[in-house]
Each structure stands twice: as structure tokens, then as C-alpha cells.
Enzyme design. Sequence first.
Site, PDB file in Angstrom:
ATOM      1  N   PRO A  72      51.386  34.494  37.370  1.00 34.91           N
ATOM      2  CA  PRO A  72      49.952  34.380  36.830  1.00 34.91           C
ATOM      3  C   PRO A  72      48.735  34.349  37.593  1.00 34.91           C
ATOM      4  O   PRO A  72      49.181  33.464  38.452  1.00 34.91           O
ATOM      5  CB  PRO A  72      49.304  34.349  34.758  1.00 34.91           C
ATOM      6  CG  PRO A  72      50.423  33.415  34.929  1.00 34.91           C
ATOM      7  CD  PRO A  72      51.785  33.340  36.204  1.00 34.91           C
ATOM      8  N   LYS A  73      48.345  34.897  37.714  1.00 31.69           N
ATOM      9  CA  LYS A  73      46.327  34.633  38.954  1.00 31.69           C
ATOM     10  C   LYS A  73      45.138  34.074  37.783  1.00 31.69           C
ATOM     11  O   LYS A  73      44.990  35.457  36.658  1.00 31.69           O
ATOM     12  CB  LYS A  73      46.026  35.730  39.232  1.00 31.69           C
ATOM     13  CG  LYS A  73      44.773  35.817  40.326  1.00 31.69           C
ATOM     14  CD  LYS A  73      44.584  37.161  41.355  1.00 31.69           C
ATOM     15  CE  LYS A  73      43.483  36.686  42.186  1.00 31.69           C
ATOM     16  NZ  LYS A  73      42.305  35.881  41.630  1.00 31.69           N
ATOM     17  N   TRP A  74      45.009  33.335  38.341  1.00 34.10           N
ATOM     18  CA  TRP A  74      44.172  31.991  36.872  1.00 34.10           C
ATOM     19  C   TRP A  74      43.154  32.180  37.824  1.00 34.10           C
ATOM     20  O   TRP A  74      42.408  32.356  38.766  1.00 34.10           O
ATOM     21  CB  TRP A  74      45.140  31.432  36.717  1.00 34.10           C
ATOM     22  CG  TRP A  74      46.058  30.855  35.752  1.00 34.10           C
ATOM     23  CD1 TRP A  74      46.886  30.156  36.721  1.00 34.10           C
ATOM     24  CD2 TRP A  74      46.187  30.755  34.538  1.00 34.10           C
ATOM     25  NE1 TRP A  74      48.210  30.702  35.976  1.00 34.10           N
ATOM     26  CE2 TRP A  74      47.776  30.495  35.195  1.00 34.10           C
ATOM     27  CE3 TRP A  74      45.256  31.457  33.626  1.00 34.10           C
ATOM     28  CZ2 TRP A  74      48.807  30.828  33.080  1.00 34.10           C
ATOM     29  CZ3 TRP A  74      46.461  31.258  32.743  1.00 34.10           C
ATOM     30  CH2 TRP A  74      47.622  30.572  32.303  1.00 34.10           C
ATOM     31  N   ASP A 131      43.277  37.163  35.417  1.00 36.13           N
ATOM     32  CA  ASP A 131      42.531  38.264  36.755  1.00 36.13           C
ATOM     33  C   ASP A 131      43.256  38.598  37.489  1.00 36.13           C
ATOM     34  O   ASP A 131      43.018  39.513  37.912  1.00 36.13           O
ATOM     35  CB  ASP A 131      42.320  36.584  36.936  1.00 36.13           C
ATOM     36  CG  ASP A 131      41.131  37.294  38.861  1.00 36.13           C
ATOM     37  OD1 ASP A 131      40.253  38.030  37.850  1.00 36.13           O
ATOM     38  OD2 ASP A 131      41.353  36.494  39.116  1.00 36.13           O
TER      39      ASP A 131
END
Length: 330
Positions: A23-25, A170
Site C-alpha cells: 500500500p502507498k500510505w 493513496d
Amino acid sequence: MLAPMEAKLVDALPADAGWQFEPKWDGFRCIAIREGGTVGLASKSGKPLARYFPEVVAMLEALPVDRFILDGELIIPVGGALSFEALQLRLHPAESRIRKLAAETPAQFMLFDLLALDGEVLAAQPLSVRRAALERFHAAHGGAALLLSPATRDRAKAAAWLAQTGGALDGVVAKRLDEPYRPGERAMLKVKCIRTADCVVGGFRYASGKKEVGSLLLGLFGDDDRLHHVGFCPPPGDKGALTEQLEALMGTPGFTGDAPGGPSRWATERSGEWQPLRWDLIAEVKYDQVTGQRFRHATRFLRWRPDKAPEQCRMAQLVSGASVAATELD
């Protein structure tokens, strides 16, 4: 400080084998380095962050490890969502204010790479080796403030992360399993979550030094039924023809709530120079993130929406925070 490895924006996740997806945090990218009793935090640009996140420094200092280099993301959960605005509030000159915010809304450190540990340099090792070492590190030292970002080699699962969270992430990052850590290079791929919103064009700005439209100013109605300025987008199509169309619509009401050029650390003399418009134009735009009920970056024009009434363009359309927890993606 070590320059973090960065990602290149692409339209889709890679379909060939040999990738790890994460995941892109929505937070502050951070490199954490410990040498003995000293912990340093640095942003993606190399600026020191330790004074702004004393609770993270204290947590890392308490670990029974003398030397490490960690790559991760500083995040702050507020009300079940990740708040980028809460992170921005930490960048304050007053230490007393920072300490107060650290107690009220403590930050967490989301780990996604381990580059060195107790004298062993791991950055030159392939990601598969580094990830295994990171998982062992987190199993031994992780807690409520030190989190491990999920990872998968299954492309379908990574694609499902975006779908199942309703756009709360994100985006998703793809990393080659067989590659070393490449500081400062765009050696990863990222697919960002893109959302759309229908906005009232409440005004426009002329391009610098020209009598031609430079940007469209976008507005949305809040619960107070006033039109608030939420961002801008570059003008589409023929700028000359669009300028004539906009000039024919010049006049009030413009923005009846928050207006362009209001109080802001980024305000300039030119930011207050804009032309109000009647509410005749509705634009559908693409955006990536929202901070404080405003688009964080410039939006992209998609199409005009003559079928929409101004009053239908409301704040409720916006996805304003990453509300997914790491445990929900396992």
C-alpha cells in the site's frame, strides 16, 4: 542522511512475475537512523523531522537495538482515518505546541524497508532478503506505534486493495523482489488512487502577464450552503475561446464562503488576484488527495457538466482521508 528510493507514476500495476506490492500510505516519507543513543528522522528531501515527532524518536530510542536504518512512513490516525493535515500541523516552530500535539494525536511509524541492522548493511541485498529481515525486526520490536506495512506478491490481491477500500488508500507501490535498494532513484512503480468531483467554476485567474485564462478556480458547497474555494485546474481546450466565454460570465456571486487568497502559509500577492464568475459552469475534475477540504494538488479537467446544477456540487463528494488500517489489508 540516506536519500530514499522513489517511485515512478504508472497507469497500471505490472503484470509480469517478480514484483512485491505494498500500500502507498498517505503520510510523510521518513528515513530513521539510529547510531547508539541518537535517533535521527529525515524527510524525503533530507530535512530533519525529529523535533516535530518527539514521540516517534522516543519510541525508537527505547528499542533494544543500537544501530539501524529504517525506511517508512510517518502517519497520524485521527477519527479512524489517516490525517495529512495533522502531520502538517506538526511543522510548527514552537516546541510546546509540538509536544501538545504529540500527546493529543501521536504519530505512528509504518515500516516498509530495513537497510541496515547492528552493523549489517542490507541495502545491497535483494528486496526478498530485506523484507524477511524487516518482518523479523518487526516481530521482535513492533507495537502500537511501530507498524509493518502489508506486502503481497499477488497482483490480484494488490488490485483488490484499491477496490475494497473504496479509494481510501493513496495507491499501491510495486517493487522488484530481486533488486537492491537504490537510494534517490525512481526504481519503484506506483499506481495512485484517482477520484473525480463535480465542481462549480467560481472564478478564474489570468495567466501571468497575459489577458488569457491561466487557471480555473473550483468551488464546492459546504453544509453552510456557501460556495467554498477548494482548488484549481489548468484550462482545457482553446484558451482564447475559453477566455471570451469566462469574461462574458464575470460577476458575482463568485465564492460566497472561503475565497482564493485567504490566509495561508503559501499565499502570495498574485493568489489574491482572481475574477469572480456567475455559477454557470460545472466542471468534472480528477483529483488525488484532499487536505482540510481542499484539493492538495492541481486537478485535471475531465469534461463540462451542463447537466448538473451548482447546488449539486457539494463537499460530500470528496474522499478526504485514508480510512483503512494495515490490519484490514492482511
